[in-house]
Enzyme design. Structure first.
Site, mmCIF file in Angstrom:
data_model
loop_
_atom_site.group_PDB
_atom_site.id
_atom_site.type_symbol
_atom_site.label_atom_id
_atom_site.label_comp_id
_atom_site.label_asym_id
_atom_site.label_seq_id
_atom_site.Cartn_x
_atom_site.Cartn_y
_atom_site.Cartn_z
ATOM 1 N N LYS A 147 0.838 -1.218 0.000
ATOM 2 C CA LYS A 147 0.000 0.000 0.000
ATOM 3 C C LYS A 147 0.866 1.258 0.000
ATOM 4 O O LYS A 147 0.648 2.174 -0.805
ATOM 5 C CB LYS A 147 -0.920 0.026 1.230
ATOM 6 C CG LYS A 147 -1.961 -1.058 1.272
ATOM 7 C CD LYS A 147 -2.891 -0.910 2.453
ATOM 8 C CE LYS A 147 -2.205 -0.982 3.788
ATOM 9 N NZ LYS A 147 -1.541 -2.266 4.062
ATOM 10 N N GLU A 159 1.589 6.116 11.482
ATOM 11 C CA GLU A 159 2.613 5.404 10.710
ATOM 12 C C GLU A 159 3.961 5.468 11.429
ATOM 13 O O GLU A 159 4.164 6.259 12.336
ATOM 14 C CB GLU A 159 2.722 6.003 9.313
ATOM 15 C CG GLU A 159 1.513 5.712 8.447
ATOM 16 C CD GLU A 159 1.214 4.229 8.281
ATOM 17 O OE1 GLU A 159 2.033 3.511 7.686
ATOM 18 O OE2 GLU A 159 0.164 3.766 8.766
ATOM 19 N N ARG A 160 4.879 4.660 10.969
ATOM 20 C CA ARG A 160 6.208 4.595 11.594
ATOM 21 C C ARG A 160 7.022 5.845 11.251
ATOM 22 O O ARG A 160 6.937 6.344 10.126
ATOM 23 C CB ARG A 160 6.945 3.352 11.094
ATOM 24 C CG ARG A 160 6.219 2.060 11.410
ATOM 25 C CD ARG A 160 6.716 0.921 10.539
ATOM 26 N NE ARG A 160 5.863 -0.259 10.702
ATOM 27 C CZ ARG A 160 4.727 -0.461 10.040
ATOM 28 N NH1 ARG A 160 4.284 0.443 9.168
ATOM 29 N NH2 ARG A 160 4.014 -1.551 10.232
#
Length: 482
Positions: free
Chosen positions: A170, A196-197
């Site tokens: 994705k 998110e990271r």
């Protein structure tokens, strides 16, 4: 009359602002008592040393106390501590000064540069544009990715979802779209990272800088390690920035959200912490309303358009999960990523039969494109049905017509693979962006059996279909040399 602060080392708080006292602190849930009129829902409160703890009011418990959700860690808070009512909701910076910068949920820069100059501040809670300002004329938004442009065309001013489980591509697909679109379309791109990271944010910032497209981008990040209230609001912050460029600067905006499931997940955590009874599979009962408040602001208006592409994590690859189902209802195009195709090395791993678009009608994309797309789907569907027979009896047991269908379908599958610019350093294959006309011509020639005598591998990881003959020529030369 409001009392002034007597905390050592701090300037007294303005008398005009109401102040309260902390009643209780339970994790990131803070109850506050006010002797004055209660602050409205969504008001920002500040507590702790130098107002470092930011709390957003979520509910009014009774006539003199409110319950808030902390957007920053609550270490150091205790019962009886003073709380400042700012009298305003969470605000985001807007203006041309925010371009090429990276922000957190409070609009503070996190790119190790000075705060931007000449910016205005706007509430992140804005109503969606009224119906009389919305444009309903459909227009296709080209991405340069063959499979998407042919089978699931995106809409300018629409919302597209990239559905997939963990590790099917994705984020890579989203990054490739940024790369292709920033060069192809005039306007501003806004990337919103929800839960998110931090590694992904740093990599994206560096890649966009190296590609020379950062000047027309804004990045907003609510990281995975931050509190649910913080992750829940970062989407509204990014959307407020996007609305400024659409409504004030009259520009087209590309809004990329990675990942909308993390927004729903943060809402679920906030709801649970606030003591609300969960709904199906533990999701919050207000999920539909919360998602609608965000999605309905993304629209095509008479002053410009916000086109949104959203990655949607699908828990356990289950497309019937309530998070996926509620997200589906807002989208004009759904691009479903398949773990099976990823395992076969067919990248981008998009499922051609499950992916669809409301734009794929003859009146919008034209008769030729529509007929070709339908023929491709029929060929792929027939091949899907024949796979079990091939596995049991072998290809030789099929009729001549069925063998032709299998040959076409397998060549189409390989033609729909595409080398990406963002993965060049991993694959050593030069990236390719393919126009819609070239993609349609390639599909038409494959369906007409023009490449029947070519090996399937000749169509794998190419841009336009013309590269097949070049590839074959190179292989012939290599064999002659050997």
């Amino acid at each position: 009359m409001a009392k002034t602060s007597t905390t050592t080392g701090r300037a007294p708080l303005p008398v005009s602002k109401d102040k309260g006292r902390i009643l209780s602190v339970r994790g990131s849930v803070v109850d506050v008592r006010f002797d004055h009129p209660l602050p409205p829902i969504h008001t920002i409160l500040k507590a702790g040393e130098e107002g470092r703890v930011v709390i957003e009011v979520q509910s009014q418990l009774n006539h003199n106390s409110v319950r808030g959700m902390a957007l920053t860690p609550t270490q150091g808070l205790a019962r009886g501590m003073a709380v400042e009512n700012t009298g305003a909701p969470l605000k985001a910076p807007v203006g041309k000064g925010i371009l090429s910068r990276m922000f957190n949920v409070f609009g503070q820069p996190i790119d190790q540069r000075e705060p931007p100059e000449e910016v205005k501040w706007r509430s992140v809670h804005q109503p969606p544009p009224p119906l009389n300002r919305r444009l309903t004329r459909p227009e296709v938004f080209e991405t340069g990715i063959k499979l998407i442009d042919v089978l699931a065309p995106l809409e300018r001013g629409g919302k597209a979802g990239l559905f997939g489980g963990a590790g099917v591509g994705k984020t890579v697909l989203l990054t490739e779209m940024i790369h292709n679109m920033v060069g192809r379309h005039e306007g501003v791109s806004i990337f919103c990272g929800i839960g998110e990271r931090c590694r992904e944010g740093e990599e994206l910032y560096r890649e966009m800088k190296e590609a020379g497209v950062l000047d027309n981008m804004v990045l907003a990040f609510g990281q995975m390690n931050q509190l649910p209230g913080n992750r829940f609001r970062i989407g509204h912050t990014a959307l407020t920035m996007a609305e400024y460029f659409r409504d004030d600067e009259h520009q087209d905006v590309l809004l990329l959200i990675d990942n909308i499931f993390r927004f729903i997940q943060a809402g679920m955590e906030v709801s649970g912490l606030m003591g609300q009874m969960p709904s199906r599979l533990g999701y919050q009962p207000t999920m539909s309303t919360e998602l609608s408040k965000l999605e309905e602001r993304i629209a095509n208006t008479d002053s410009g358009a916000i086109t949104s592409i959203q990655a949607v994590y699908v828990p356990a690859d289950d497309l019937t999960d309530p998070a996926a189902v509620h997200t589906f209802s807002h989208l004009s195009a759904s691009i479903v990523l398949s773990r099976k195709r990823a395992s076969e090395g067919l990248y981008p791993a998009i499922d051609p039969l499950q992916s669809n678009s409301k734009m794929a009608t003859p009146g919008i994309i034209g008769e030729r494109h529509y007929e070709l797309a339908q023929e491709i789907r029929r060929t792929m569907a027939q091949y899907d049905e024949l796979k079990d027979i091939i596995a049991m009896l072998g290809l030789e047991q099929l009729s001549a017509d069925d063998r032709k269908v299998v040959n076409r379908a397998r060549r189409l599958e390989r033609f729909f693979t595409q080398p990406f610019f963002t993965t060049e350093r991993f694959t050593n294959i030069k990236g390719a962006s393919v126009s819609l006309e070239d993609a349609l011509n390639g599909c038409e020639r494959i369906l007409n059996d023009e490449f029947h005598d070519y090996p399937e591998s000749a169509l794998y990881m190419i841009g336009t279909v013309e590269e097949v003959k070049e590839k074959k020529g190179e292989e012939k030369e290599r064999k002659e040399e050997e």
